[in-house]
Write a protein that holds these residues in place. Structure first.
Motif: not given
Length: 84
Positions: A17-42
């Motif tokens: 993501t190029g962002q600083t993420i912590t254990d509690s960062t909201e991934l979906i609500d913040s928009g950090l986890l889009d469809s492409l990032t979700m596929m990479d994550l899976l």
């Protein structure tokens, strides 16, 4: 000693993501986890943690933040170990 599941997830998500993420960062609500990032994550989860996620595992409540994802991974690893 290897990094915890949560630490590995945070490191991976920071890199994709190029962002600083912590254990509690909201991934979906913040928009950090889009469809492409979700596929990479899976792909990362299934390959690095050697777990199989089913379609019903792909829910917003389970992919809310790195803490919820690491809990899902730990549960799937325990299930697979028990089944083996």
């Amino acid at each position: 000693m290897s990094a915890s599941i949560q630490e590995q997830l945070v490191e991976f998500l920071n890199s994709v993501t190029g962002q600083t993420i912590t254990d509690s960062t909201e991934l979906i609500d913040s928009g950090l986890l889009d469809s492409l990032t979700m596929m990479d994550l899976l792909v990362f989860v299934e390959s690095d943690f050697e777990v199989r996620l089913d379609f019903q595992d792909i829910r917003p409540d389970l992919f809310k933040n790195p803490a919820t994802i690491s809990q899902l991974i730990a549960e799937r690893q325990a299930e697979q170990k028990k089944a083996a």
